[in-house]
Design a protein around this motif. Structure first.
Motif, PDB file in Angstrom:
ATOM      1  N   HIS A  36       0.830  18.509 -18.101  1.00 18.35           N
ATOM      2  CA  HIS A  36      -0.478  19.167 -18.251  1.00 18.35           C
ATOM      3  C   HIS A  36      -1.576  18.199 -18.699  1.00 18.35           C
ATOM      4  CE1 HIS A  36       1.683  22.903 -17.639  1.00 18.35           C
ATOM      5  NE2 HIS A  36       2.472  22.617 -18.662  1.00 18.35           N
ATOM      6  N   PHE A  37      -1.544  16.962 -18.161  1.00 17.93           N
ATOM      7  CA  PHE A  37      -2.628  16.020 -18.408  1.00 17.93           C
ATOM      8  C   PHE A  37      -3.877  16.498 -17.667  1.00 17.93           C
ATOM      9  CE2 PHE A  37      -0.600  11.756 -19.720  1.00 17.93           C
ATOM     10  CZ  PHE A  37       0.398  12.397 -20.438  1.00 17.93           C
ATOM     11  N   ASP A  38      -5.056  16.079 -18.161  1.00 14.57           N
ATOM     12  CA  ASP A  38      -6.269  16.389 -17.395  1.00 14.57           C
ATOM     13  C   ASP A  38      -6.359  15.445 -16.188  1.00 14.57           C
ATOM     14  OD1 ASP A  38      -7.330  13.924 -18.230  1.00 14.57           O
ATOM     15  OD2 ASP A  38      -8.590  14.808 -19.776  1.00 14.57           O
ATOM     16  N   TRP A  39      -7.387  15.638 -15.347  1.00 14.81           N
ATOM     17  CA  TRP A  39      -7.480  14.887 -14.108  1.00 14.81           C
ATOM     18  C   TRP A  39      -7.566  13.383 -14.352  1.00 14.81           C
ATOM     19  CZ3 TRP A  39     -10.767  17.477  -9.689  1.00 14.81           C
ATOM     20  CH2 TRP A  39     -10.209  18.736  -9.398  1.00 14.81           C
ATOM     21  N   PHE A  40      -8.397  12.986 -15.323  1.00 19.52           N
ATOM     22  CA  PHE A  40      -8.540  11.552 -15.590  1.00 19.52           C
ATOM     23  C   PHE A  40      -7.237  10.968 -16.121  1.00 19.52           C
ATOM     24  CE2 PHE A  40      -9.536   7.946 -18.372  1.00 19.52           C
ATOM     25  CZ  PHE A  40     -10.183   7.121 -17.461  1.00 19.52           C
ATOM     26  N   GLY A  41      -6.592  11.701 -17.021  1.00 21.01           N
ATOM     27  CA  GLY A  41      -5.325  11.236 -17.571  1.00 21.01           C
ATOM     28  C   GLY A  41      -4.257  11.100 -16.495  1.00 21.01           C
ATOM     29  N   ALA A  42      -4.203  12.073 -15.579  1.00 21.04           N
ATOM     30  CA  ALA A  42      -3.217  12.034 -14.504  1.00 21.04           C
ATOM     31  C   ALA A  42      -3.470  10.855 -13.567  1.00 21.04           C
ATOM     32  CB  ALA A  42      -3.251  13.345 -13.716  1.00 21.04           C
ATOM     33  N   TYR A  43      -4.749  10.632 -13.243  1.00 23.26           N
ATOM     34  CA  TYR A  43      -5.087   9.498 -12.375  1.00 23.26           C
ATOM     35  C   TYR A  43      -4.727   8.178 -13.056  1.00 23.26           C
ATOM     36  CZ  TYR A  43      -7.810   6.107  -9.714  1.00 23.26           C
ATOM     37  OH  TYR A  43      -8.190   5.013  -8.972  1.00 23.26           O
ATOM     38  N   THR A  44      -5.005   8.089 -14.357  1.00 20.77           N
ATOM     39  CA  THR A  44      -4.678   6.875 -15.107  1.00 20.77           C
ATOM     40  C   THR A  44      -3.178   6.607 -15.084  1.00 20.77           C
ATOM     41  OG1 THR A  44      -6.582   7.210 -16.571  1.00 20.77           O
ATOM     42  CG2 THR A  44      -4.830   5.740 -17.356  1.00 20.77           C
ATOM     43  N   ILE A  45      -2.381   7.645 -15.271  1.00 22.62           N
ATOM     44  CA  ILE A  45      -0.923   7.487 -15.207  1.00 22.62           C
ATOM     45  C   ILE A  45      -0.510   7.017 -13.819  1.00 22.62           C
ATOM     46  CG2 ILE A  45       1.297   8.696 -15.299  1.00 22.62           C
ATOM     47  CD1 ILE A  45       0.067   8.201 -18.032  1.00 22.62           C
ATOM     48  N   VAL A  50       0.834  -1.203   0.000  1.00 21.43           N
ATOM     49  CA  VAL A  50       0.000   0.000   0.000  1.00 21.43           C
ATOM     50  C   VAL A  50       0.872   1.258   0.000  1.00 21.43           C
ATOM     51  CG1 VAL A  50      -1.597   1.376   1.389  1.00 21.43           C
ATOM     52  CG2 VAL A  50      -2.044  -1.052   1.028  1.00 21.43           C
ATOM     53  N   ILE A  51       1.925   1.271   0.832  1.00 20.82           N
ATOM     54  CA  ILE A  51       2.821   2.430   0.877  1.00 20.82           C
ATOM     55  C   ILE A  51       3.536   2.597  -0.463  1.00 20.82           C
ATOM     56  CG2 ILE A  51       4.869   3.432   1.973  1.00 20.82           C
ATOM     57  CD1 ILE A  51       4.043   1.957   4.545  1.00 20.82           C
ATOM     58  N   GLY A  52       3.980   1.474  -1.042  1.00 15.46           N
ATOM     59  CA  GLY A  52       4.624   1.528  -2.353  1.00 15.46           C
ATOM     60  C   GLY A  52       3.676   2.026  -3.430  1.00 15.46           C
ATOM     61  N   THR A  53       2.419   1.606  -3.347  1.00 17.50           N
ATOM     62  CA  THR A  53       1.410   2.069  -4.302  1.00 17.50           C
ATOM     63  C   THR A  53       1.236   3.576  -4.214  1.00 17.50           C
ATOM     64  OG1 THR A  53       0.212  -0.039  -4.226  1.00 17.50           O
ATOM     65  CG2 THR A  53      -1.030   1.893  -4.974  1.00 17.50           C
ATOM     66  N   LEU A  54       1.154   4.096  -2.988  1.00 10.77           N
ATOM     67  CA  LEU A  54       1.001   5.542  -2.801  1.00 10.77           C
ATOM     68  C   LEU A  54       2.206   6.287  -3.348  1.00 10.77           C
ATOM     69  CD1 LEU A  54      -0.566   7.941  -1.629  1.00 10.77           C
ATOM     70  CD2 LEU A  54       0.604   7.530   0.555  1.00 10.77           C
ATOM     71  N   ALA A  55       3.404   5.789  -3.052  1.00 10.74           N
ATOM     72  CA  ALA A  55       4.620   6.461  -3.503  1.00 10.74           C
ATOM     73  C   ALA A  55       4.707   6.492  -5.026  1.00 10.74           C
ATOM     74  CB  ALA A  55       5.848   5.749  -2.920  1.00 10.74           C
ATOM     75  N   PHE A  56       4.436   5.365  -5.685  1.00  8.48           N
ATOM     76  CA  PHE A  56       4.498   5.316  -7.145  1.00  8.48           C
ATOM     77  C   PHE A  56       3.366   6.119  -7.780  1.00  8.48           C
ATOM     78  CE2 PHE A  56       7.162   1.398  -8.545  1.00  8.48           C
ATOM     79  CZ  PHE A  56       8.277   2.201  -8.578  1.00  8.48           C
ATOM     80  N   ALA A  57       2.187   6.099  -7.149  1.00  5.47           N
ATOM     81  CA  ALA A  57       1.069   6.870  -7.685  1.00  5.47           C
ATOM     82  C   ALA A  57       1.402   8.360  -7.688  1.00  5.47           C
ATOM     83  CB  ALA A  57      -0.197   6.610  -6.866  1.00  5.47           C
ATOM     84  N   VAL A  58       1.959   8.846  -6.590  1.00  2.00           N
ATOM     85  CA  VAL A  58       2.329  10.264  -6.510  1.00  2.00           C
ATOM     86  C   VAL A  58       3.380  10.609  -7.563  1.00  2.00           C
ATOM     87  CG1 VAL A  58       3.475  12.005  -5.073  1.00  2.00           C
ATOM     88  CG2 VAL A  58       1.694  10.554  -4.086  1.00  2.00           C
ATOM     89  N   SER A  59       4.373   9.730  -7.745  1.00  2.00           N
ATOM     90  CA  SER A  59       5.419  10.028  -8.735  1.00  2.00           C
ATOM     91  C   SER A  59       4.837  10.074 -10.144  1.00  2.00           C
ATOM     92  CB  SER A  59       6.548   8.986  -8.648  1.00  2.00           C
ATOM     93  OG  SER A  59       6.173   7.759  -9.238  1.00  2.00           O
ATOM     94  N   GLY A  60       3.912   9.151 -10.451  1.00  2.00           N
ATOM     95  CA  GLY A  60       3.300   9.145 -11.779  1.00  2.00           C
ATOM     96  C   GLY A  60       2.397  10.333 -12.014  1.00  2.00           C
ATOM     97  N   ILE A  61       1.554  10.649 -11.038  1.00  2.00           N
ATOM     98  CA  ILE A  61       0.619  11.773 -11.173  1.00  2.00           C
ATOM     99  C   ILE A  61       1.376  13.091 -11.231  1.00  2.00           C
ATOM    100  CG2 ILE A  61      -1.265  13.012 -10.026  1.00  2.00           C
ATOM    101  CD1 ILE A  61      -2.093  10.225  -8.881  1.00  2.00           C
TER     102      ILE A  61
END
Length: 203
Positions: A29-38, A11-22
């Motif tokens: 300048h991705f939109d919100w959906f695109g940023a979440y998908t990344i 879970v911690i790794g998921t949060l860390a990688f999610a933040v780096s991708g977003i």
């Protein structure tokens, strides 16, 4: 107890990688959906490939927690966008943390499925680094995995350190800690001292 610890690490790794991708998506300048998908792709990409190779259900399909944690990462980037997009050291911190923790979970899951240590080291590397590969491809960046930077090599180094610690009879938690520490140390050294592998030269 061990399963709970691995879940927390994941879970911690998921949060860390999610933040780096977003965070990188925000810089593009991705939109919100695109940023979440990344963010989702970065967080679950490596683990999904690992689970397919292990012939098991992808880990994120067994709990809604991972998509929710990615959503939390999205909120964090929204709230602290200016700081996160302007400070490259923060990207390094989140990316290196996710890398280290996911290598540990990749190793453990591979070993729990009965595979030998050399396979676990390879799948640990895939778990840690392939989410970043998919992220970089989707945002049209040259993947860190293929650069001279110490990235996938750090994953392998951490996996080998785990192997050596296990051969020395260390407890599982200590093997995991040593693995994560070696990966963080190698990534920090690559950033601080410009450690890198030799480049391929044209003949």
């Amino acid at each position: 107890m061990q399963d709970t610890l691995l879940f927390i690490i994941e879970v911690i790794g998921t949060l860390a990688f999610a933040v780096s991708g977003i965070r990188l998506a925000a810089r593009k300048h991705f939109d919100w959906f695109g940023a979440y998908t990344i963010g989702v792709v970065t967080a679950i990409g490596g683990g999904t490939i690992r689970d397919i190779l292990l012939n098991t259900s992808p880990f994120w399909m067994e709990s809604w927690m991972y998509l929710a944690v990615t959503g939390l990462g999205f909120i964090i980037v929204l709230m602290f966008k200016r700081v996160l997009t302007s400070d490259s050291r923060l990207l390094f911190m989140f990316d290196a943390t996710g890398l280290a923790l996911f290598v540990v979970t990749g190793l453990q899951k591979s070993l729990s499925c009965g595979y030998p240590m050399w396979v676990a080291v390879v799948l640990g590397m895939i778990t840690g680094s392939f989410g970043g590969v998919l992220r970089d491809v989707l945002i049209n960046e040259e993947p860190l995995f293929f650069r001279k930077d110490i990235y996938a090599t750090a994953c392998i180094g951490g996996g080998l350190a785990y192997w050596i610690a296990a051969l020395c009879g260390c407890e599982q938690w200590l093997c995991q800690s040593i693995c994560a520490a070696i990966i963080l140390l190698l990534r920090w050294g690559a950033l601080r001292y410009d450690w890198h592998l030799p480049e391929m030269k044209e003949i």
